[in-house]
Scaffold this motif. Structure first.
Motif, PDB file in Angstrom:
ATOM      1  N   VAL A  11       0.834  -1.197   0.000  1.00 53.82           N
ATOM      2  CA  VAL A  11       0.000   0.000   0.000  1.00 53.82           C
ATOM      3  C   VAL A  11       0.870   1.248   0.000  1.00 53.82           C
ATOM      4  CG1 VAL A  11      -1.881  -1.151   1.219  1.00 53.82           C
ATOM      5  CG2 VAL A  11      -0.170   0.094   2.522  1.00 53.82           C
ATOM      6  N   VAL A  12       0.297   2.354  -0.454  1.00 56.87           N
ATOM      7  CA  VAL A  12       0.963   3.646  -0.326  1.00 56.87           C
ATOM      8  C   VAL A  12       1.065   3.909   1.174  1.00 56.87           C
ATOM      9  CG1 VAL A  12       0.771   6.116  -0.748  1.00 56.87           C
ATOM     10  CG2 VAL A  12       0.070   4.495  -2.511  1.00 56.87           C
ATOM     11  N   PRO A  13       2.259   4.164   1.672  1.00 57.08           N
ATOM     12  CA  PRO A  13       2.416   4.269   3.122  1.00 57.08           C
ATOM     13  C   PRO A  13       1.738   5.503   3.693  1.00 57.08           C
ATOM     14  CG  PRO A  13       4.434   4.875   2.025  1.00 57.08           C
ATOM     15  CD  PRO A  13       3.497   4.381   0.958  1.00 57.08           C
ATOM     16  N   PRO A  14       1.045   5.329   4.820  1.00 55.18           N
ATOM     17  CA  PRO A  14       0.544   6.494   5.544  1.00 55.18           C
ATOM     18  C   PRO A  14       1.695   7.118   6.330  1.00 55.18           C
ATOM     19  CG  PRO A  14       0.018   4.498   6.742  1.00 55.18           C
ATOM     20  CD  PRO A  14       0.688   4.073   5.469  1.00 55.18           C
ATOM     21  N   ALA A  15       1.433   8.240   6.966  1.00 53.73           N
ATOM     22  CA  ALA A  15       2.457   8.860   7.811  1.00 53.73           C
ATOM     23  C   ALA A  15       2.844   7.868   8.907  1.00 53.73           C
ATOM     24  CB  ALA A  15       1.921  10.139   8.436  1.00 53.73           C
ATOM     25  N   PRO A  16       4.117   7.826   9.261  1.00 53.57           N
ATOM     26  CA  PRO A  16       4.543   6.873  10.291  1.00 53.57           C
ATOM     27  C   PRO A  16       3.954   7.227  11.646  1.00 53.57           C
ATOM     28  CG  PRO A  16       6.343   8.348   9.727  1.00 53.57           C
ATOM     29  CD  PRO A  16       5.217   8.651   8.782  1.00 53.57           C
ATOM     30  N   LYS A  17       3.549   6.200  12.390  1.00 54.19           N
ATOM     31  CA  LYS A  17       3.008   6.416  13.736  1.00 54.19           C
ATOM     32  C   LYS A  17       4.094   6.305  14.790  1.00 54.19           C
ATOM     33  CE  LYS A  17      -1.524   5.165  12.486  1.00 54.19           C
ATOM     34  NZ  LYS A  17      -2.604   4.730  12.139  1.00 54.19           N
ATOM     35  N   VAL A  18       5.198   5.663  14.422  1.00 56.88           N
ATOM     36  CA  VAL A  18       6.370   5.547  15.297  1.00 56.88           C
ATOM     37  C   VAL A  18       7.611   5.760  14.433  1.00 56.88           C
ATOM     38  CG1 VAL A  18       5.279   3.993  16.962  1.00 56.88           C
ATOM     39  CG2 VAL A  18       6.442   3.043  15.005  1.00 56.88           C
ATOM     40  N   PRO A  19       8.691   6.263  15.019  1.00 55.34           N
ATOM     41  CA  PRO A  19       9.896   6.495  14.205  1.00 55.34           C
ATOM     42  C   PRO A  19      10.549   5.176  13.797  1.00 55.34           C
ATOM     43  CG  PRO A  19      10.330   6.992  16.505  1.00 55.34           C
ATOM     44  CD  PRO A  19       8.873   6.683  16.401  1.00 55.34           C
ATOM     45  N   THR A  20      10.608   4.953  12.511  1.00 51.83           N
ATOM     46  CA  THR A  20      11.235   3.760  11.945  1.00 51.83           C
ATOM     47  C   THR A  20      12.077   4.197  10.755  1.00 51.83           C
ATOM     48  OG1 THR A  20       9.355   2.374  12.586  1.00 51.83           O
ATOM     49  CG2 THR A  20      10.812   1.502  10.885  1.00 51.83           C
TER      50      THR A  20
ATOM     51  N   ASP B  65      13.210   3.246  -6.462  1.00 54.23           N
ATOM     52  CA  ASP B  65      13.122   4.713  -6.513  1.00 54.23           C
ATOM     53  C   ASP B  65      11.703   5.189  -6.231  1.00 54.23           C
ATOM     54  OD1 ASP B  65      15.825   4.895  -7.084  1.00 54.23           O
ATOM     55  OD2 ASP B  65      15.536   5.288  -9.237  1.00 54.23           O
ATOM     56  N   GLN B  66      10.720   4.549  -6.843  1.00 51.02           N
ATOM     57  CA  GLN B  66       9.314   4.937  -6.635  1.00 51.02           C
ATOM     58  C   GLN B  66       8.869   4.678  -5.195  1.00 51.02           C
ATOM     59  OE1 GLN B  66       7.340   2.645  -9.686  1.00 51.02           O
ATOM     60  NE2 GLN B  66       7.707   4.197 -11.250  1.00 51.02           N
ATOM     61  N   THR B  67       9.283   3.562  -4.646  1.00 51.62           N
ATOM     62  CA  THR B  67       8.898   3.219  -3.275  1.00 51.62           C
ATOM     63  C   THR B  67       9.554   4.168  -2.273  1.00 51.62           C
ATOM     64  OG1 THR B  67       8.614   0.912  -3.928  1.00 51.62           O
ATOM     65  CG2 THR B  67       8.845   1.347  -1.577  1.00 51.62           C
ATOM     66  N   ALA B  68      10.826   4.470  -2.471  1.00 54.14           N
ATOM     67  CA  ALA B  68      11.513   5.420  -1.588  1.00 54.14           C
ATOM     68  C   ALA B  68      10.833   6.787  -1.641  1.00 54.14           C
ATOM     69  CB  ALA B  68      12.984   5.540  -1.986  1.00 54.14           C
ATOM     70  N   ALA B  69      10.463   7.232  -2.828  1.00 51.41           N
ATOM     71  CA  ALA B  69       9.778   8.528  -2.967  1.00 51.41           C
ATOM     72  C   ALA B  69       8.438   8.522  -2.240  1.00 51.41           C
ATOM     73  CB  ALA B  69       9.589   8.863  -4.446  1.00 51.41           C
ATOM     74  N   ALA B  70       7.692   7.424  -2.341  1.00 50.50           N
ATOM     75  CA  ALA B  70       6.384   7.334  -1.676  1.00 50.50           C
ATOM     76  C   ALA B  70       6.551   7.362  -0.145  1.00 50.50           C
ATOM     77  CB  ALA B  70       5.654   6.058  -2.111  1.00 50.50           C
ATOM     78  N   PHE B  71       7.522   6.640   0.371  1.00 51.56           N
ATOM     79  CA  PHE B  71       7.754   6.639   1.829  1.00 51.56           C
ATOM     80  C   PHE B  71       8.209   8.022   2.295  1.00 51.56           C
ATOM     81  CE2 PHE B  71       7.138   2.148   1.733  1.00 51.56           C
ATOM     82  CZ  PHE B  71       6.946   1.733   3.050  1.00 51.56           C
ATOM     83  N   ARG B  72       9.118   8.647   1.543  1.00 54.41           N
ATOM     84  CA  ARG B  72       9.566  10.000   1.910  1.00 54.41           C
ATOM     85  C   ARG B  72       8.395  10.990   1.911  1.00 54.41           C
ATOM     86  NH1 ARG B  72      13.984   8.972  -1.627  1.00 54.41           N
ATOM     87  NH2 ARG B  72      15.796   8.434  -0.371  1.00 54.41           N
ATOM     88  N   ALA B  73       7.563  10.925   0.880  1.00 51.77           N
ATOM     89  CA  ALA B  73       6.424  11.825   0.764  1.00 51.77           C
ATOM     90  C   ALA B  73       5.460  11.675   1.943  1.00 51.77           C
ATOM     91  CB  ALA B  73       5.690  11.601  -0.567  1.00 51.77           C
ATOM     92  N   ALA B  74       5.399  10.468   2.489  1.00 50.52           N
ATOM     93  CA  ALA B  74       4.515  10.220   3.635  1.00 50.52           C
ATOM     94  C   ALA B  74       5.160  10.606   4.972  1.00 50.52           C
ATOM     95  CB  ALA B  74       4.113   8.745   3.665  1.00 50.52           C
ATOM     96  N   GLY B  75       6.455  10.987   4.940  1.00 51.11           N
ATOM     97  CA  GLY B  75       7.117  11.439   6.146  1.00 51.11           C
ATOM     98  C   GLY B  75       8.028  10.427   6.821  1.00 51.11           C
ATOM     99  N   TRP B  76       8.298   9.308   6.165  1.00 46.77           N
ATOM    100  CA  TRP B  76       9.193   8.305   6.723  1.00 46.77           C
ATOM    101  C   TRP B  76      10.653   8.742   6.533  1.00 46.77           C
ATOM    102  CZ3 TRP B  76       7.615   3.401   8.717  1.00 46.77           C
ATOM    103  CH2 TRP B  76       6.234   3.182   8.677  1.00 46.77           C
ATOM    104  N   ALA B  77      11.523   8.321   7.444  1.00 44.89           N
ATOM    105  CA  ALA B  77      12.958   8.568   7.330  1.00 44.89           C
ATOM    106  C   ALA B  77      13.528   7.497   6.408  1.00 44.89           C
ATOM    107  CB  ALA B  77      13.625   8.507   8.697  1.00 44.89           C
ATOM    108  N   VAL B  78      13.933   7.881   5.205  1.00 41.85           N
ATOM    109  CA  VAL B  78      14.371   6.921   4.187  1.00 41.85           C
ATOM    110  C   VAL B  78      15.808   7.222   3.768  1.00 41.85           C
ATOM    111  CG1 VAL B  78      13.942   6.049   1.850  1.00 41.85           C
ATOM    112  CG2 VAL B  78      12.022   6.691   3.299  1.00 41.85           C
ATOM    113  N   SER B  79      16.595   6.159   3.657  1.00 49.88           N
ATOM    114  CA  SER B  79      17.943   6.296   3.103  1.00 49.88           C
ATOM    115  C   SER B  79      18.121   5.248   2.034  1.00 49.88           C
ATOM    116  CB  SER B  79      19.008   6.148   4.194  1.00 49.88           C
ATOM    117  OG  SER B  79      18.952   4.878   4.793  1.00 49.88           O
TER     118      SER B  79
END
Length: 128
Positions: free
Chosen positions: A88-97, A114-128
């Motif tokens: 699923v398109v990730p919602p905003a994270p509820k806990v820091p992960t 690349d697409q998945t990292a962009a989707a997680f970043r857009a939702a506010g996840w810390a992505v590297s």
């Protein structure tokens, strides 16, 4: 007193490496055993198991998990082996992960990562 001699009040998360091709039952058993040991998890999933660890991070509170970090390596998308549905398109994270995504060498994996990292970043996840 030597600072290094003192116990660490925040133990490191327990690592769990999940290879590609595990069944839903195998994934859930491995993660369940790690959860039962207590503390935060550091999940590394390869291929289809990489998709699964991303899904577990999204749904960790509902599943009773504490996940500090997930690493998805060499995934190409497809169905999440845990839910049987596309990720699923990730919602905003509820806990820091922390989320780490590492593509494979083929174009399909690179594009999906690349697409998945962009989707997680857009939702506010810390992505590297």
């Amino acid at each position: 007193m030597d600072v290094d001699a003192q116990p660490n009040p925040w133990p490191s998360p327990r690592p769990l490496v999940l290879p590609d091709g595990l069944t839903r039952e195998q994934l859930l058993a491995a993660v369940g055993d790690a959860r039962d040991a207590g503390g935060e998890l550091d999940l590394e999933g390869h291929g289809s198991s990489g998709v699964a660890v991303l899904s577990l991070a999204i749904h960790q509170r509902r599943l009773g998990l504490e996940i500090a970090h997930v690493a998805c390596l060499d995934a190409r998308g497809g169905v999440d082996p845990v839910s049987g549905q596309p990720l699923v398109v990730p919602p905003a994270p509820k806990v820091p992960t922390q989320v780490t995504l590492v593509p494979g060498r083929d174009e399909e994996s690179i594009i999906w990562t690349d697409q998945t990292a962009a989707a997680f970043r857009a939702a506010g996840w810390a992505v590297s």
